[in-house]
Design an enzyme around this catalytic site. Structure first.
Site, PDB file in Angstrom:
ATOM      1  N   HIS A   1      44.090  -5.247  38.247  1.00 54.78           N
ATOM      2  CA  HIS A   1      43.289  -6.293  37.239  1.00 54.78           C
ATOM      3  C   HIS A   1      43.313  -7.808  37.590  1.00 54.78           C
ATOM      4  CE1 HIS A   1      43.730  -6.998  33.035  1.00 54.78           C
ATOM      5  NE2 HIS A   1      43.807  -8.236  32.911  1.00 54.78           N
TER       6      HIS A   1
ATOM      7  N   ALA B   1      53.169  -3.645  36.726  1.00 55.23           N
ATOM      8  CA  ALA B   1      52.555  -4.772  37.379  1.00 55.23           C
ATOM      9  C   ALA B   1      51.406  -5.568  36.990  1.00 55.23           C
ATOM     10  CB  ALA B   1      51.842  -3.894  38.601  1.00 55.23           C
TER      11      ALA B   1
ATOM     12  N   PRO C   1      48.935  -6.984  39.465  1.00 51.99           N
ATOM     13  CA  PRO C   1      47.860  -7.126  40.529  1.00 51.99           C
ATOM     14  C   PRO C   1      47.693  -5.215  39.534  1.00 51.99           C
ATOM     15  CG  PRO C   1      49.706  -7.729  41.404  1.00 51.99           C
ATOM     16  CD  PRO C   1      50.259  -7.222  40.160  1.00 51.99           C
ATOM     17  N   GLU C   2      47.980  -4.484  39.000  1.00 52.69           N
ATOM     18  CA  GLU C   2      47.242  -3.360  38.787  1.00 52.69           C
ATOM     19  C   GLU C   2      46.953  -3.458  37.577  1.00 52.69           C
ATOM     20  OE1 GLU C   2      50.064  -0.692  41.292  1.00 52.69           O
ATOM     21  OE2 GLU C   2      51.180  -2.322  42.075  1.00 52.69           O
ATOM     22  N   MET C   3      48.156  -2.169  36.858  1.00 56.01           N
ATOM     23  CA  MET C   3      46.934  -2.140  35.727  1.00 56.01           C
ATOM     24  C   MET C   3      47.859  -3.536  34.132  1.00 56.01           C
ATOM     25  SD  MET C   3      47.803   1.841  35.459  1.00 56.01           S
ATOM     26  CE  MET C   3      47.371   2.848  33.934  1.00 56.01           C
TER      27      MET C   3
END
Lengths: 338, 338
Positions: B95, B137, B139-141
């Site tokens: 993201h 998370a 920094p992910e989804m």
């Protein structure tokens, strides 16, 4: 008596269906041919005829994120074949999370072969030319033509497939890579119940859908949303609106302030709508188009009826077996996130 | 004379093969069963047994980017089934183009069911628990559990599929969504020529590959790279190295400074290597591991031989028909790029 009534009703429906089909055809609506040879003639590219080997290779390239600078963004990222052929967001987001600077909505790749020209402003003449754009655009895949060529040539499996597709003396160039992606996109057509009806199956559309098609024609939508794609032509659609001013953001359309008419095929699967992706509701989009392009206040009943018809444009997607991509080698350019 | 020689050689090879298989099995190497019932017993989750309906639904969820905050990042974005089950970059990017703050490399999803525990630091006990992590998370989804539930419940097609999979009284919760994704991941196993050999097909590996397997065992790689996954266990692999200090960046491993041993299956398709993704060449990775974990300077010949064996771990991937996702509705939460 009851039997006669049923027979009469059946005949009336038959006649109505027959004439509605003719009316649609006369209004310029054309079905995707259900005859394979006829379809191929329509979608093929004489400059680079479609073969299974090329299409299979094109599919791999279409799904390969390593063609992008970061190694993360494939064609399918913005034109997702599982999501109606687009990304479902207002405006595309690409390399380094950069939004499309013109805030334009990613058009669906399905049936894009039926567009007269490509991109919202019509700056590419065909899918092959279009396919080059996003690979090089900094807010999209941010690659260079050298990067794309290097990536492909770094993998013996890709080299072998290019040879199998184009002959052993093939020269793998950026243009040929884009041509092969464009070729794959040509076969992404989605015949629907609507096509079956126009191809002669009277029962393919139910009464409500037929009524919707009639409304669609009578209201004048068909003026622009016509041909095989129910859209796809340039020089019809003034970006700022014909009857009502439309907020277009920073995007200016082509040199005449025009944007391409979008296809209506699979429209129920490709919200948000318009070149700026500003409208999320299909009924609202229909209403707005009535005002902006037809100068008409469509009734709720007509809007609902048109919406029922548009739903019948949901097409049968080609089955896509997810490609297993060749493994990178030590020659493959490393991903670069910057 | 010539015939006798050939016969003798054949017998020797046969004997060597038979004993090599036993040697491998004795060293703890286990093949993916070629018997379906036996395989299912191995990969199934008694808490939520695998069925076709659940797996098909899980596949859709796995590929659906709308589970993320932006609507752009699916599980498959970092664990790409076409790219050996990972993303081919040093450290995951998610993201808002955020790099994984620990700079850890995305592990492959293929054969992850054989890991004793999930994540590099082993903080999740199984795939179902793991699947929750990346969705939430930042920094992910970057989603919330409420977002994920809302997205799924906004589409009647998903609701119907959950009912078909789990019964009409199903409660669609974030946990059940993650469970269904984890369930799909359980079936992503890739039997290889190596498994065929351990399952009794003496000719599944050629002479060089057999030699490589022997070197792999004799050099001691098998101490950690063992079991069904040739890896997957915790508490074996000191992150900073047993015999040579390894630069681990900011990542600290688990509370004992350990990281999970990665699987070697499909290793030729999942560069870059190590938890920090810092090594791009497989031969270099083998050499480094020799130094770091075995305190051995492996000869070039041994490294090359091990590499030949690792290539034989390239598995047969399950065919994935790309899922056509349910269309968003007006209730579907809008993508949020921020």
């Amino acid at each position: 008596m009851k039997n006669i009534l049923i027979a009469t009703l059946a005949t009336t429906t038959l006649l109505m269906s027959a004439s509605l089909k003719d009316e649609a055809r006369n209004a310029g609506l054309l079905p995707i041919p259900n005859n394979k040879a006829e379809l191929m003639k329509l979608i093929d590219n004489p400059r680079n005829p479609i073969t299974d080997a090329k299409a299979e290779l094109g599919k791999k390239l279409y799904f390969d994120p390593r063609l992008s600078k970061s190694g993360l963004i494939s064609c399918n990222f913005c034109h997702n074949l599982g999501e109606g052929g687009d990304d479902g967001v207002e405006a595309a987001v690409g390399h380094k999370w950069t939004a499309n600077p013109n805030h334009v909505n990613s058009p669906t790749v399905y049936n894009a072969v039926f567009n007269d020209i490509q991109f919202w402003d019509g700056r590419a003449k065909d899918l092959e030319e279009q396919a080059q754009g996003p690979m090089l655009a900094h807010p999209e895949m941010a690659a260079t033509s050298e990067h794309v060529e290097k990536v492909v040539k770094s993998m013996p499996e890709y080299e072998a497939e290019f040879k199998a597709a184009y002959g052993k003396d093939v020269k793998i160039t950026f243009a040929l890579i884009a041509d092969t992606i464009g070729l794959y996109e040509r076969i992404l057509v989605t015949p629907s119940a609507y096509d079956d009806f126009l191809n002669g199956d009277k029962n393919a559309l139910n009464a409500k859908e037929k009524e919707g098609l009639k409304t669609f024609i009578d209201a004048g939508c068909v003026t622009c949303h016509t041909g095989y794609g129910l859209g796809g032509a340039m020089n019809m659609f003034n970006i700022t609106g014909t009857y009502k001013h439309m907020d277009v953001g920073g995007f200016k359309g082509d040199k005449n302030g025009m944007v391409r008419v979008p296809t209506l095929r699979n429209i129920t699967q490709t919200a948000p709508y318009f070149h700026n992706g500003k409208i999320w509701s299909l009924s609202e989009a229909i209403k707005e188009m009535g005002k902006i392009q037809l100068g008409a206040n469509l009734s709720d009943k007509d809007v609902a009826s048109i919406e029922v018809f548009l739903k019948a444009l949901e097409g049968r997607k080609p089955e896509v077996i997810y490609p297993m991509l060749p493994a990178s080698t030590e020659k493959t350019p490393r991903p670069d996130m910057n």
